[in-house]
Design an enzyme around this catalytic site. Structure first.
Site, PDB file in Angstrom:
ATOM      1  N   LYS A  83     -17.200 -10.875  15.115  1.00 49.07           N
ATOM      2  CA  LYS A  83     -18.113 -10.552  14.015  1.00 49.07           C
ATOM      3  C   LYS A  83     -18.956 -11.783  13.695  1.00 49.07           C
ATOM      4  O   LYS A  83     -18.415 -12.873  13.453  1.00 49.07           O
ATOM      5  CB  LYS A  83     -17.268 -10.165  12.806  1.00 49.07           C
ATOM      6  CG  LYS A  83     -17.880  -9.151  11.881  1.00 49.07           C
ATOM      7  CD  LYS A  83     -16.794  -8.701  10.894  1.00 49.07           C
ATOM      8  CE  LYS A  83     -17.317  -7.730   9.892  1.00 49.07           C
ATOM      9  NZ  LYS A  83     -16.326  -7.464   8.835  1.00 49.07           N
TER      10      LYS A  83
HETATM   11  O1  G3P Z   1     -16.545  -4.321   5.525  1.00 49.26           O
HETATM   12  C1  G3P Z   1     -17.147  -5.131   4.562  1.00 49.26           C
HETATM   13  C2  G3P Z   1     -16.393  -5.028   3.301  1.00 49.26           C
HETATM   14  O2  G3P Z   1     -15.142  -5.650   3.405  1.00 49.26           O
HETATM   15  C3  G3P Z   1     -17.136  -5.497   2.111  1.00 49.26           C
HETATM   16  O3  G3P Z   1     -16.779  -4.659   1.101  1.00 49.26           O
HETATM   17  O4  G3P Z   1     -16.474  -3.895  -1.189  1.00 49.26           O
HETATM   18  O5  G3P Z   1     -16.527  -6.361  -0.659  1.00 49.26           O
HETATM   19  O6  G3P Z   1     -18.600  -5.002  -0.551  1.00 49.26           O
HETATM   20  P1  G3P Z   1     -17.113  -5.013  -0.400  1.00 49.26           P
END
Ligand code: G3P
Length: 217
Positions: A83
């Site tokens: 990634k």
């Molecule tokens: O896959 C990306 C994710 O982990 C981010 O999620 O909820 O932190 O925006 P969030």
């Protein structure tokens, strides 16, 4: 649509995998911190548990260092997707690492133009962050739809991996638009099975069944 589990928690991945719900796993530095585990160790364990792609994120900001980190992460197992962030250096690293034959997931995508660049740099996956766009009063789903149109217009093979999915509606919308993959926390995936009418109906069946006095086993 494939389901990836957005977590580095081994117990959660194991439970979802038993149901056949884990086509892959995504992690990031915040999820590694949350797990309290060593990145190489926990990533190796996850790779051994599932057959699908396991995203492990580089943490350098310069292309050459990202490439070195990416090669080290890819060395963990054949199902690693390296990634990299959607920066100019990240795109350079994507080009080199995908040229090496590794799967590459380009993350932190917030615009259709960024997604276009990632596809041209050979990304296996592009990760547009739905929830974080919603957080700033934009519509994350519009971005998924725009990328779907652009990739289909030019037959790009890069898969749309909708990330930062926080609600069950996000998942429905991703499936309707045609995202290739959605990655969501296990808590959101569990909610997909819930419906109040299912719970009410089951409750009524259980009460009537008790009145029959019968047993199946
Ligand atoms: O896959 C990306 C994710 O982990 C981010 O999620 O909820 O932190 O925006 P969030």
């Amino acid at each position: 649509m494939k389901f990836f589990a957005d977590t580095a928690e081994i117990a959660d991945i194991a439970e979802l995998a038993e149901l056949g719900l884990v086509d892959g796993v995504t992690t990031n530095p915040s999820l590694i911190l949350k797990s309290g585990r060593d990145i190489l160790e926990v990533t190796r364990e996850i790779c051994a548990m599932i057959d699908g792609p396991v995203s492990a994120e580089v943490v350098s900001l310069k292309a050459d260092e990202m490439i070195a980190e990416g090669r080290k992460l890819a060395d963990i197992a054949a199902n690693i997707a390296v990634k990299v962030p959607l920066t100019w250096d990240g795109l350079k690293a994507c080009k080199v690492l995908s040229g090496d034959g590794f799967m590459v997931n380009v993350t932190l995508c917030f615009s259709a133009n960024q997604a276009l660049l990632a596809a041209k740099a050979g990304a296996t996956f592009i990760s547009p962050f739905i929830g974080r766009l919603d957080d700033i009063n934009l519509d994350g789903m519009d971005l998924i739809a725009d990328i779907r149109t652009i990739y289909d217009n030019y037959s790009f093979e890069t898969q749309i991996l909708a990330a930062s999915a926080r609600t069950v509606n996000h998942i429905t919308q991703c499936a309707l638009i045609g995202a290739d993959v959605v990655t969501a926390p296990p808590s959101v995936m569990r909610k997909l099975a819930d419906h109040p009418l299912t719970a009410n109906g089951l409750d009524a069946f259980m009460k009537d069944w008790a009145k029959t006095g019968q047993k199946i086993l």
